[in-house]
Scaffold this active site. Structure first.
Site, PDB file in Angstrom:
ATOM      1  N   CYS B  86      14.301  29.911  14.701  1.00  0.00           N
ATOM      2  CA  CYS B  86      14.868  30.713  13.248  1.00  0.00           C
ATOM      3  C   CYS B  86      13.162  30.682  12.640  1.00  0.00           C
ATOM      4  O   CYS B  86      12.473  31.668  12.327  1.00  0.00           O
ATOM      5  CB  CYS B  86      15.683  29.224  13.507  1.00  0.00           C
ATOM      6  N   HIS B 202      20.096  29.089  17.297  1.00  0.00           N
ATOM      7  CA  HIS B 202      19.362  27.368  16.755  1.00  0.00           C
ATOM      8  C   HIS B 202      19.764  26.604  18.571  1.00  0.00           C
ATOM      9  O   HIS B 202      20.466  25.874  19.142  1.00  0.00           O
ATOM     10  CB  HIS B 202      19.918  26.172  16.087  1.00  0.00           C
ATOM     11  N   GLU B 204      18.463  24.410  20.286  1.00  0.00           N
ATOM     12  CA  GLU B 204      17.847  22.634  20.230  1.00  0.00           C
ATOM     13  C   GLU B 204      19.639  22.301  19.944  1.00  0.00           C
ATOM     14  O   GLU B 204      19.144  20.751  19.928  1.00  0.00           O
ATOM     15  CB  GLU B 204      16.933  22.299  19.655  1.00  0.00           C
TER      16      GLU B 204
END
Lengths: 81, 229
Positions: B86, B202, B204
């Site tokens: 990002c 994302h 994560e």
């Protein structure tokens, strides 16, 4: 001495903010607006000195940080002192 | 493996990255402040998401000139695996470590939702072995509209540098499945050498059962399989 750096989106890059503003202007009654494109103006104050050197400094600033050459073009100008 | 997670002023996904590395992968993670000039001898570098410098000027533009970026450039030049997520992707493009640029979403809105992506190239440390895999990953961005000029785009497509593409649940890419107007439905790219990768989604944020989705873990596990550099 004061300089300005004007940064504009390149012609081929879709300006989504410009498009939204263009629509808003139309809704306000500015029916004749054919296109709006959004840019940025940076006013930079430099110590008084050689105008050519100042212009070169402004161009270096624009190339390295103020504009992204992938999407944008720039012009520099010095205010007459 | 040792993961370095770089924190810029305004990064807000750095702790998420550290958690995934330590708690999910069981590997070593350390945070590196943007003002440092040493990455601490990592095997992998992660540039996390967030809003570095408040997205002033252009997203990632100011962070791209941070002191730590000299070490990031050297790590990249030495072939070390780097993933920018990002805002981390935006920083890598602004730093010239990845081609193209990310600008305002075509719909002008900040988009925060799950999005399907398909692995378009497995020739990167973070997508190795995942060819054509369809993943559901969260996206959360205002400036994720990937732009590259026609010549760059031809090169990216020709050389397999597009690593992730927005798609629907079936894996098909088309305008209705493109959240932000990115050219070629591009969600992630790699550099020519293949070791530097950037992506808007994302991984994560979806790497453990507690979060209801583990698709993101596969990208981190891919780099573990590559071993140390």
């Amino acid at each position: 001495m004061k300089g300005t750096v004007t940064v504009r989106l390149k012609g081929g890059v879709l300006d989504v903010e410009g498009k939204a503003i263009e629509g808003a202007l139309g809704r306000l009654g500015f029916a004749d607006v054919a296109a709006v494109r959004v840019g940025k103006v940076f006013e930079v104050t430099l110590p008084d000195g050689d105008p050519d050197a100042a212009r070169a400094t402004l161009e270096a600033m624009a190339a390295q940080l103020l504009a992204n050459p992938v999407m944008e073009t720039f012009e520099v100008a010095l205010e007459p002192s | 493996m040792r993961f370095a997670v770089v924190s810029f002023p305004g990064s807000n996904c750095d702790d998420d990255c550290v958690r995934v590395v330590r708690e999910v992968l069981g590997e070593s993670a350390h945070k590196v402040w943007h003002g440092d000039d040493d990455l601490g001898a990592p095997d992998v570098v992660l540039l996390p998401g967030g809003f570095s410098y408040g997205d002033y000027l252009r997203c990632g533009a100011i962070a791209a000139g941070s002191p730590i970026m000299g070490a990031v450039r050297r790590f990249a030049a030495a072939g070390g695996p780097i993933l920018g997520i990002c805002n981390g992707f935006q920083i890598l493009t602004e730093a010239g470590l990845l081609p193209g640029a990310l600008h305002r979403n075509a719909g002008l809105s900040f988009i925060c939702r799950d999005q399907h992506v398909r692995v378009a190239s497995d020739a990167s440390p973070f997508t190795a072995g995942l060819s054509d895999r369809v993943l559901r990953l969260p996206i959360a961005h205002h400036d994720g509209n990937y732009h590259a000029d026609a010549e760059t785009l031809r090169r990216l497509e020709g050389e397999g540098q597009v690593v992730l593409r927005y798609c629907d649940a079936a894996g098909d890419s088309h305008d209705a499945a493109n959240p932000n107007g990115s050219v070629g439905h591009i969600a992630g790219v790699r550099n020519a050498a293949g070791n530097v990768v950037g992506m808007m989604p994302h991984p994560e944020r979806c790497a453990e059962p507690l979060l209801g989705n583990e698709d993101g873990r596969t990208l981190f596990e891919a780099v573990l399989r590559q071993g140390s550099v």
